[in-house]
Design an enzyme around this catalytic site. Sequence first.
Site, PDB file in Angstrom:
ATOM      1  N   ARG A 106       0.841  -1.190   0.000  1.00 21.43           N
ATOM      2  CA  ARG A 106       0.000   0.000   0.000  1.00 21.43           C
ATOM      3  C   ARG A 106       0.879   1.243   0.000  1.00 21.43           C
ATOM      4  O   ARG A 106       1.960   1.257   0.600  1.00 21.43           O
ATOM      5  CB  ARG A 106      -0.884  -0.026   1.248  1.00 21.43           C
ATOM      6  CG  ARG A 106      -1.975   1.048   1.309  1.00 21.43           C
ATOM      7  CD  ARG A 106      -3.047   0.819   0.289  1.00 21.43           C
ATOM      8  NE  ARG A 106      -4.282   1.560   0.625  1.00 21.43           N
ATOM      9  CZ  ARG A 106      -5.119   2.021  -0.288  1.00 21.43           C
ATOM     10  NH1 ARG A 106      -4.877   1.834  -1.582  1.00 21.43           N
ATOM     11  NH2 ARG A 106      -6.229   2.646   0.082  1.00 21.43           N
ATOM     12  N   THR A 379      -9.675   0.006 -10.049  1.00 25.56           N
ATOM     13  CA  THR A 379      -8.697  -0.826  -9.368  1.00 25.56           C
ATOM     14  C   THR A 379      -8.699  -2.073 -10.221  1.00 25.56           C
ATOM     15  O   THR A 379      -9.517  -2.199 -11.125  1.00 25.56           O
ATOM     16  CB  THR A 379      -9.156  -1.078  -7.913  1.00 25.56           C
ATOM     17  OG1 THR A 379      -9.117   0.152  -7.195  1.00 25.56           O
ATOM     18  CG2 THR A 379      -8.336  -2.102  -7.177  1.00 25.56           C
ATOM     19  N   ASN A 399      -6.275   4.105  -7.403  1.00 26.10           N
ATOM     20  CA  ASN A 399      -7.474   4.674  -6.794  1.00 26.10           C
ATOM     21  C   ASN A 399      -8.508   5.052  -7.845  1.00 26.10           C
ATOM     22  O   ASN A 399      -9.132   4.172  -8.427  1.00 26.10           O
ATOM     23  CB  ASN A 399      -7.166   5.840  -5.867  1.00 26.10           C
ATOM     24  CG  ASN A 399      -8.317   6.115  -4.904  1.00 26.10           C
ATOM     25  OD1 ASN A 399      -9.078   5.217  -4.547  1.00 26.10           O
ATOM     26  ND2 ASN A 399      -8.463   7.356  -4.471  1.00 26.10           N
ATOM     27  N   GLU A 418      -4.218   8.069  -3.966  1.00 24.83           N
ATOM     28  CA  GLU A 418      -4.660   7.313  -2.797  1.00 24.83           C
ATOM     29  C   GLU A 418      -4.792   8.159  -1.532  1.00 24.83           C
ATOM     30  O   GLU A 418      -5.376   7.709  -0.546  1.00 24.83           O
ATOM     31  CB  GLU A 418      -3.694   6.160  -2.517  1.00 24.83           C
ATOM     32  CG  GLU A 418      -3.697   5.071  -3.564  1.00 24.83           C
ATOM     33  CD  GLU A 418      -4.992   4.294  -3.619  1.00 24.83           C
ATOM     34  OE1 GLU A 418      -5.863   4.511  -2.760  1.00 24.83           O
ATOM     35  OE2 GLU A 418      -5.120   3.459  -4.525  1.00 24.83           O
ATOM     36  N   ASP A 421      -8.035   8.257   0.184  1.00 23.72           N
ATOM     37  CA  ASP A 421      -8.507   7.149   1.013  1.00 23.72           C
ATOM     38  C   ASP A 421      -8.257   7.377   2.495  1.00 23.72           C
ATOM     39  O   ASP A 421      -8.741   6.612   3.331  1.00 23.72           O
ATOM     40  CB  ASP A 421      -7.864   5.832   0.565  1.00 23.72           C
ATOM     41  CG  ASP A 421      -8.669   5.136  -0.525  1.00 23.72           C
ATOM     42  OD1 ASP A 421      -9.734   5.649  -0.895  1.00 23.72           O
ATOM     43  OD2 ASP A 421      -8.233   4.067  -0.999  1.00 23.72           O
ATOM     44  N   GLY A 470     -13.429  -2.022  -7.146  1.00 29.79           N
ATOM     45  CA  GLY A 470     -14.737  -1.433  -6.913  1.00 29.79           C
ATOM     46  C   GLY A 470     -14.798  -0.510  -5.715  1.00 29.79           C
ATOM     47  O   GLY A 470     -15.875  -0.293  -5.165  1.00 29.79           O
TER      48      GLY A 470
END
Length: 573
Positions: A106, A379, A399, A418, A421, A470
């Site tokens: 990540r 994604t 993203n 990202e 998020d 998703g």
Amino acid sequence: MSPWLLASLLLIAAPAYCKTPAAPARAPAAQPAAAHPPGTAIASAHSLSTQAGLEIVRQGGNAFDAAIAVSSTLSVVEPISSGIGGGGFFLLHDAKTGRDVFLDARETAPAAATPAAYLDAKGELNRDRATNGPWSAGIPGLPAALVHLAQKYGKLPLKTSLAPAIRIAREGFEVYPRLEKGYGSRREVMERYRGTREVFLADGSPPKAGEILKQPDLARTLELLAAKGYDGFYRGDVGAKLLAAVKEEGGQWKPEELSGYKVVEREPLRLKYRGWDIVTAPPPSSGGVAMAEILQILEGWDLSKLDPAHRTHIIAEAMRRAYRDRTIYLGDPDFVKMPLARLTSRDYAAGLRATIHPEKATPSDLLSGQPAPLEDDETTHFSIIDAQGNRVSATQTVNLLYGSGMVAPGTGVLLNNEMDDFALRPGTPNAFGVMGFAANAPEPGKRMLSSMTPSFLESKDKVIAVGAPGGSRIITQVMLAVLAYDAGLAPQQVAAQPRIHHQWMPDAISAEAGALDADTVAKLQAMGHKVNAGESTWGNLQTVMWDKAANTLSGGTDPRNPVGQADVLSSRP
């Protein structure tokens, strides 16, 4: 047609979505359960990436080498969804040792990305800065994951496994409609940036379906990664160009933040559902925890005996409660203490189950939005099982559509967005409508919470790898896949089934066209649910299965994505 009907009804509904399933590797009839699969099965979101993986297997590679080829090729042919400027999660099963491991690649937050940096003059979230350009980008993790896979788990040199992606980046691939449409929706943002214009307007006009898109700068970046490993991306020429590009556009990355990125190996989350052992994603993914809550709540009912409206009601209520806990508690485990034992326990699930009224919806605002004491389709996912029994379930992303929209000049690297998020402004929904609080606030080096849920399922006679893109709907897609496999569906039917979703806030059931009939919708509304029926389709589920009893391999690729492919390479003569 409800996706919660019995297996026979699901089998009726599926053909409307289905493409021809991947042909299984045939086996002699009536034999004991096989010790090893009869070949390799790969399902991915693009035929070129699936074939790249099989190309590497033909050269003697294992599932992990194939994963490098599939991942890197997706980074070339799916810039709308993923890339080496982003990150991902790789769930691995090493057949030789029997070990399952979760590779956390990540992205991480740069030190400059404090919550205050994303607020406008009125103290409101600056949505443009959160989703576009250098401030929206975290430090990429995917290149480090590819190096880690090759060094620790693969059989072949990284140079060999990256060769298909390098070739496709240099020679080009055919633009497909989703790339063209996505570029159109992001054009204003993407054309702000010099590096992006150099890639996507190289011929003077935006990408059009049927044209060939070549990415020579990306090919050179992948060649440096192949030749120099970690240093080929995070240091040296590519690293310097990434840092310069971020600075040129007003962002702030420190050289040590880029060169200091590390992949983290974590212990996967494990749970049981009926006859299935499930291995799935731990934090900083929220997927495994939320899926454990939902499935363990649902174990209190025999869903096959409920009518479609009550079945949907119960499943939506379980989703609602799990997503509430996702919002409140979960974050990067290296920064946040989380009550994981409680959230994933059967006793906790039983307590949540007791709060579900069998005939009435629970308004989401009646579920506390405060913690007790003490997350778009853009994604991508792929699944692999090889002839040794190794397996990979991997989800990777930049993203939103085309990530930040910003390509670093001279690298071909499209940076992620990202940072959105994170809970950049606590209590304010992100682009997926998901809220977050302190547990998911940005801090230097912290990994943003994710919904990516790469998973393995295993019963006495079946082994399955599954996952999907998703955004916040990833978790429910994978959970529905578990229910569909439990109902006896084959991989292609699992990938094709209609979908519903509930994520606590906003307080509504989302349903694809064909998922809920008019009578079911009316009954749900009478229970107090808001139902958004007939929404556009979502997700891009990819799954493979080894049937140990028949010793066959098969795969399913989501028919919502016409360029995906599931294929089987037999190891038999």
